[in-house]
Design an enzyme around this catalytic site. Structure first.
Site, PDB file in Angstrom:
ATOM      1  CB  SER A  85      -0.969   0.003   1.181  1.00 19.42           C
ATOM      2  OG  SER A  85      -2.077  -0.824   0.902  1.00 19.42           O
ATOM      3  CE  LYS A 144      -4.659   1.634  -0.971  1.00 18.65           C
ATOM      4  NZ  LYS A 144      -3.970   0.360  -0.716  1.00 18.65           N
ATOM      5  CB  SER A 151      -4.595   1.462   3.336  1.00 16.38           C
ATOM      6  OG  SER A 151      -3.616   1.245   2.359  1.00 16.38           O
TER       7      SER A 151
END
Length: 274
Positions: free
Chosen positions: A68, A71, A128
């Site tokens: 993640s 992101k 997330s």
């Protein structure tokens, strides 16, 4: 003379105590580093963002799965679009069937629904949310595949020469990779290029409907001056973390990748920063 001797004695005790703390911390850090080095997924990088001086590195240029941390680049392109006037924080982000069907962690917006860009950014920073990442990718890129090409192009532009993206969320893809050094570059770029909106990464919680969504980032309050940035985890990547600290004129960005647990990753990050 007596005062001078007393002062000298006091000073020597203080210096001795400080030296003891430095040695103790050094031994603790060495122990953590030794444990981390035994983990083949481990990588770390710490840089002084003011001077560019590398303060610590281990496997910093070895390919790793970003999970993640991906992101961070998704948010970079969103903030860039806001700054360019292509969208605003009030723009509605529609959710296609494809976006709504992404696996957790997710915000849970149904296909045909929408949220504002402001809510979308906060959902990425805290929860997330994978569904939100895909919805943003489709909004800005037309498709997630095209948005991933935009992400990779931006990475190269920033000097992240060992990074390739294939999706906007970081869910497993063998062709999606990065390095600890590249993630540090991205962390610095987010803070320097978007100073007016960087405080998104300091979001500890936000209200969504009847929910109060809290951040996954446990570094807030643990180290003085922490102002973000992002956690990440998949089975293939291990536990990842990028942390930014600004304190007393110091500006440091640190990356830990491949942690064996969230707690051990956080402990190692804290040791590096101290």
């Amino acid at each position: 003379m007596v005062v001078r001797k007393a002062s000298a004695g006091f000073l020597s005790r203080i210096v001795g105590y400080a030296g003891f703390l430095i040695i103790a911390l050094g031994l603790a850090l060495a122990g953590l580093t030794q444990q981390a080095a035994a983990n083949p997924r481990y990588a770390a990088y710490v840089i002084d963002a003011n001077t560019g001086r590398v303060l610590y590195e281990s496997n910093a240029n070895a390919r790793r799965f970003p999970a993640s941390l991906t992101k961070m680049m998704t948010i970079y392109l969103v903030l860039e679009a806001i700054e360019a006037g292509r969208i605003s924080e009030k723009t509605q982000v529609p959710f296609s069937k494809n976006a709504a069907s992404e696996p957790p962690t997710k915000l849970g917006v149904r296909a045909g629904g929408s949220i504002t860009v402001d809510t979308a950014i906060r959902a990425l920073v805290t929860r997330s949310a994978n569904d939100v990442s895909t919805a943003l990718a489709e909004l800005l890129g037309g498709s997630e595949a095209n948005f991933a090409r935009m992400m990779t192009a931006k990475a190269k532009q920033l000097g992240m020469n060992s990074t390739q993206f294939r999706n906007a969320h970081g869910l497993p893809n063998s062709q999606q990779y990065t390095t600890a050094r590249d993630m540090a570059i991205l962390g610095i770029a987010l803070r320097e290029h978007f100073p007016r909106r960087y405080d998104y990464f300091s979001t500890r919680s936000f209200a969504y409907g009847k929910q109060r969504i809290n951040t996954h980032n446990r570094m807030f309050g643990r180290i003085e001056g922490v102002d973000g940035i992002k956690t990440g985890y998949t089975r293939a990547s291990g536990f990842n973390l990028v942390t930014s600290v600004q304190n007393n004129g110091r500006s440091v960005v640190a990356v830990v990748m491949g942690g064996q647990s969230g707690r051990s990753r956080d402990d190692h990050m804290a040791a590096l920063l101290r």
